[in-house]
Scaffold this motif. Structure first.
Motif, PDB file in Angstrom:
ATOM      1  N   GLN A 424     -43.110 -13.988  43.507  1.00 64.28           N
ATOM      2  CA  GLN A 424     -41.898 -14.804  43.374  1.00 64.28           C
ATOM      3  C   GLN A 424     -41.350 -15.138  44.755  1.00 64.28           C
ATOM      4  OE1 GLN A 424     -39.469 -11.624  41.452  1.00 64.28           O
ATOM      5  NE2 GLN A 424     -39.350 -13.048  39.738  1.00 64.28           N
ATOM      6  N   GLU A 426     -38.604 -14.269  45.653  1.00 66.33           N
ATOM      7  CA  GLU A 426     -37.941 -13.029  46.044  1.00 66.33           C
ATOM      8  C   GLU A 426     -38.912 -11.994  46.605  1.00 66.33           C
ATOM      9  OE1 GLU A 426     -37.676 -14.654  43.189  1.00 66.33           O
ATOM     10  OE2 GLU A 426     -35.643 -14.612  42.389  1.00 66.33           O
ATOM     11  N   ARG A 525     -41.066 -15.700  31.243  1.00 66.21           N
ATOM     12  CA  ARG A 525     -39.794 -15.134  31.683  1.00 66.21           C
ATOM     13  C   ARG A 525     -39.123 -14.392  30.548  1.00 66.21           C
ATOM     14  NH1 ARG A 525     -38.686 -18.308  36.216  1.00 66.21           N
ATOM     15  NH2 ARG A 525     -40.507 -19.600  36.546  1.00 66.21           N
TER      16      ARG A 525
HETATM   17 MG    MG Z   1     -37.329 -16.659  39.433  1.00 64.25          MG
END
Ligand code: MG
Ligand code: ATP
Length: 657
Positions: A424, A426, A525
């Motif tokens: 990701q 992140e 997700r």
């Molecule tokens: Mg995301």
């Protein structure tokens, strides 16, 4: 022509039979040359993960000061890596290669939209980066000042990023396809002091004025005092004295600036996520840990050798471009391809032409691109000799087995391993992925966590679920490239990632399953789970079952409120070129889903769509589909690629009601 269609038919038949094959061990020829051939790195990292990462940081990067402590975990989730160490990202990407006598090595074979070519060497990148660094300094930009970058896929974007990191100014790259309004928001959130842009950009034979459009928003950004404009299309640009300067003029008069040795935790960049699920978040990455993780994965996941020609088709505006077009390849001293244009201009075979022309050996793209290629047909790749390829990669969303097999057979010729890389914005770098010389592949699975990474699938209470059961993907151990915070918003950082399972467990936001072999299957997700009569179904799995139908190109599945079952499955489906969708096809699709998953998963509604709404990085925006299906006002749409798609779907859904 005739022979081509015979080949196309043969391939179709072969693909059908491949669908029953489940595992793909590394081809012997690949394995023999691979950098990693056994499980040693996993074992070593398991014994002492932090010490293992330390060894990688030392081996892969040049440090001007060693660190005193590898990991400071005294205040989770605010982790610090390589505490006290100093280094410079630009120096690691450029100077050290030039110093080592590799300045003439090609860093990028650049290919322009109209077929123009430029070979950019490491020495040339350095020459420009050290001068642009001087220009930025002279404009008062120093360590910690954010610089916005709004450029197309041209070598200057790499120079711009590295000039920033040379002086410790975090860059905030905004994808060139975003509107100036989206640019304004991102520059505003990050308090940018300067912006680097172009006079104009090209797209499929047309040019658009960029600088003139940017001017419309600059008055709303009072803290932005400098605009550096690259001359690209040559269409001229309005320049305001005192604020705006031309790149080529400024560089011509500037001397070099040496790289600034920076703290390992010095911010390297801010990047806003694509917005598939919520308002974009300003992810902050720092220097030492990020570069360690990116360099290790670039070298080993892609099995990068000196003679490779590597091509990642992403845009630098996404994290994939940051990590695997700019920092990863350059820190590793790789030779890459960079392409300015669209995949279907001048024709739908341009990617394959580029692969052939530059002898690309490693090719990294996204499932959405592969599915688009499937829709266009095998004749386009068949026009070219793709025998130089030896490794393929996938990133961005789960790759459905049909697309995986097509990629493996049609692009890889059945000889190239596919690394399905899960990560990701992140995480900074790849965390779950095969190592291609070791891992036996299963189409659709990102396989296992890389060495030093502790991933798990847990239930609501944070307990590991049994194999086969779906749960939440979490990361239980800090890793060097992890985000350090959300820019100027530490509370949202803690709340988003470290509140669900405590301050030491990173909540990914993806749903996943583990199989008996310990392979991870990221199914989508967390909010892409539909609850039908109490059964939790993943939208990605239903989608995969729908696209397994040969006439279907793409599908997006959402849950819709339903009185009887709680939620019901609603599928938006696009069909292959030349297919007329009808009720019979809908029935076949439902039948296929029932066979693959179960009757429960059959879509209650099938809506034929010409296109699906996607982010500019190509991800389906299911939250907008949910808004449409339930007749709500649409959420944040700044990252939507084509607003027209939404308008069409809204009309369709209204007609059905
Ligand atoms: Mg995301
Ligand atoms: P936002 O967080 O703003 O909604 P985003 O999650 O789409 O945007 P990215 O950070 O670019 O932004 O994407 C990361 C996500 O992409 C992962 O959380 C996962 O859902 C998906 N993903 C990426 N690679 C893979 C992969 N190989 N397999 C499955 N899913 C993947």
């Amino acid at each position: 022509m005739a022979t081509r269609s015979v080949r196309a038919e043969e391939i179709e038949r072969e693909l059908e039979s491949l669908l029953t094959r489940e595992t793909f061990p590394p081809p012997e020829e690949f394995r023999r040359r691979a950098l990693i051939r056994d499980d040693t790195p996993w074992r070593e990292a398991q014994a002492d993960p932090v010490a293992w990462w330390e060894r990688q940081a030392r081996a892969l990067l040049d440090w001007s000061e060693p660190w005193q402590r590898a990991l400071d975990d005294s205040n989770p989730p605010f982790y610090r890596w390589f505490v006290g160490g100093r280094l410079n990202a630009c120096e690691n990407a450029l100077d050290r290669h030039v110093r080592a006598g590799r300045g003439d090595r090609v860093a990028f074979y650049w290919r322009g939209e109209e077929g123009e070519e430029r070979q950019v060497t490491y020495a040339q990148l350095l020459h420009d980066a050290e001068r642009l660094a001087t220009v930025l300094r002279e404009r008062g930009i120093g360590p910690g000042d954010v610089v916005g970058i709004y450029l197309p896929m041209i070598p200057e974007v790499v120079v711009a990023m590295l000039a920033c990191s040379r002086i410790g100014a975090p860059h905030n790259v905004v994808f060139g396809g975003f509107s100036v309004e989206a640019l304004r928001d991102r520059l505003h959130f990050s308090e940018a002091k300067a912006l680097i842009c172009v006079d104009g950009a090209r797209r499929k034979g047309k040019t658009v004025a960029v600088k003139a459009a940017v001017d419309r928003i600059l008055d709303e950004l009072p803290s932005l005092g400098t605009v550096i404009c690259v001359r690209h299309t040559g269409e001229g640009a309005p320049m305001r004295r005192g604020r705006d300067i031309w790149w080529h003029e400024a560089l011509a008069g500037a001397g070099p600036t040496p790289p600034e040795p920076l703290d390992a935790e010095h911010p390297l960049f801010v990047l806003y996520t694509s917005g598939s699920t919520a308002k974009p978040k300003g992810v902050l990455h720092t220097t030492g840990g990020y570069l360690t993780g990116v360099a290790w994965t670039q070298r080993h996941v892609f099995d990068l050798h000196d003679d490779d020609v590597y091509w990642c088709t992403a845009d630098v505006g996404w994290v994939t471009g940051h990590s695997y077009i700019v920092y990863g390849p350059l820190v590793c001293g790789a030779t890459s391809v960079m392409y300015e244009g669209a995949p279907d201009y001048p024709d739908k075979d341009i990617w394959w032409e580029i692969c052939e022309r530059y002898g690309v050996t490693i090719f990294y793209t996204a499932p959405t691109a592969i599915r688009t290629c499937i829709k266009w047909g095998v004749e386009y790749p068949l026009r070219h000799d793709l025998s130089s390829l030896r490794l393929l990669g996938s990133v961005g969303e789960p790759i459905n087995p049909k697309a995986w097999l097509w990629y493996w057979r049609v692009i890889g010729g059945g000889r190239c391993p596919i690394v399905d890389t899960w990560w990701q914005t992140e995480t900074g770098h790849i965390l779950i992925s095969p190592l291609p010389g070791v891992t036996t592949l299963k189409p659709g699975s990102a396989t296992r966590p890389l060495p030093g990474v502790d991933a798990a699938v847990v239930d609501d209470a944070g307990r590991e679920v049994a194999p086969g059961e779906q749960g939440y993907l979490v990361l239980r151990r800090p890793w060097p490239g992890m985000l350090r915070t959300l820019y100027k918003d530490p509370d949202r950082f803690v709340e988003t990632y470290f509140s669900r399972f405590g301050r030491e467990t990173y909540f990914v936001g993806d749903a996943a399953r583990l199989d008996e072999d310990g392979y991870f299957w990221v199914v989508g997700r967390v909010d892409d789970v539909v609850n039908v009569s109490g059964h939790r179904l993943s939208t990605a799995e239903v989608e995969s079952a729908i696209v397994a139908h040969p006439k279907v190109a793409e599908a997006a599945v959402i849950g819709q409120a339903d009185e009887r079952t709680g939620q019901a499955i609603c599928a938006f489906v696009t069909v292959e070129a030349g297919v007329e969708p009808d009720e019979r096809l809908a029935e076949e699709i439902r039948q296929g889903v029932a066979e693959r998953i179960g009757k429960l998963a059959r879509p209650a509604r099938i809506i034929w769509a010409n296109e699906l709404p996607k982010t500019r990085s190509g991800k389906i925006m299911r939250r907008l589909l949910r808004d449409i299906a339930e007749g709500r006002a649409l959420g944040d749409v700044t990252t939507l690629r084509d607003p027209e798609v939404i308008a069409q779907l809204e009309t369709k859904v209204r007609e059905l009601q």
